[in-house]
Scaffold this motif. Structure first.
Motif, PDB file in Angstrom:
ATOM      1  N   LEU A 103       0.865  -1.176   0.000  1.00 56.40           N
ATOM      2  CA  LEU A 103       0.000   0.000   0.000  1.00 56.40           C
ATOM      3  C   LEU A 103       0.898   1.222   0.000  1.00 56.40           C
ATOM      4  N   GLY A 131      -0.485  -2.406  -6.444  1.00 57.71           N
ATOM      5  CA  GLY A 131      -0.921  -2.364  -5.065  1.00 57.71           C
ATOM      6  C   GLY A 131      -1.999  -1.318  -4.921  1.00 57.71           C
ATOM      7  N   SER A 132      -2.290  -0.987  -3.715  1.00 55.08           N
ATOM      8  CA  SER A 132      -3.289   0.038  -3.439  1.00 55.08           C
ATOM      9  C   SER A 132      -2.601   1.365  -3.158  1.00 55.08           C
ATOM     10  N   VAL A 133      -3.311   2.438  -3.448  1.00 54.41           N
ATOM     11  CA  VAL A 133      -2.783   3.778  -3.218  1.00 54.41           C
ATOM     12  C   VAL A 133      -3.842   4.604  -2.509  1.00 54.41           C
ATOM     13  N   ILE A 134      -3.410   5.329  -1.489  1.00 56.58           N
ATOM     14  CA  ILE A 134      -4.268   6.282  -0.792  1.00 56.58           C
ATOM     15  C   ILE A 134      -3.605   7.647  -0.946  1.00 56.58           C
TER      16      ILE A 134
END
Length: 67
Positions: free
Chosen positions: A3, A50-53
């Motif tokens: 992340l 992946g995930s990104v915030i």
């Protein structure tokens, strides 16, 4: 899975890479260097999906990350 957490401020873009719930790397780049962000992220994050915030107070800089 990784992340990427991104905090875009007026002066710096602070990034953290998390694996599961553990922070494994932290780095920052100048907000002025936003156009180079892909190069910087690839060197730190690799090409893994992946995930990104993202949180931002600079809409123009946030636009680079959403592309």
């Amino acid at each position: 899975m990784k992340l990427l957490a991104v905090d875009i401020g007026n002066t710096n873009i602070n990034c953290g890479i998390f694996v599961r719930s553990r922070l494994v790397e932290r780095f920052s780049i100048s907000t002025q260097d936003t156009p180079r962000y892909k190069e910087v992220l690839r060197s730190r994050f690799g090409r893994e999906a992946g995930s990104v915030i993202i949180c931002s107070v600079v809409p123009e800089a946030a636009d680079y990350f959403s592309k």
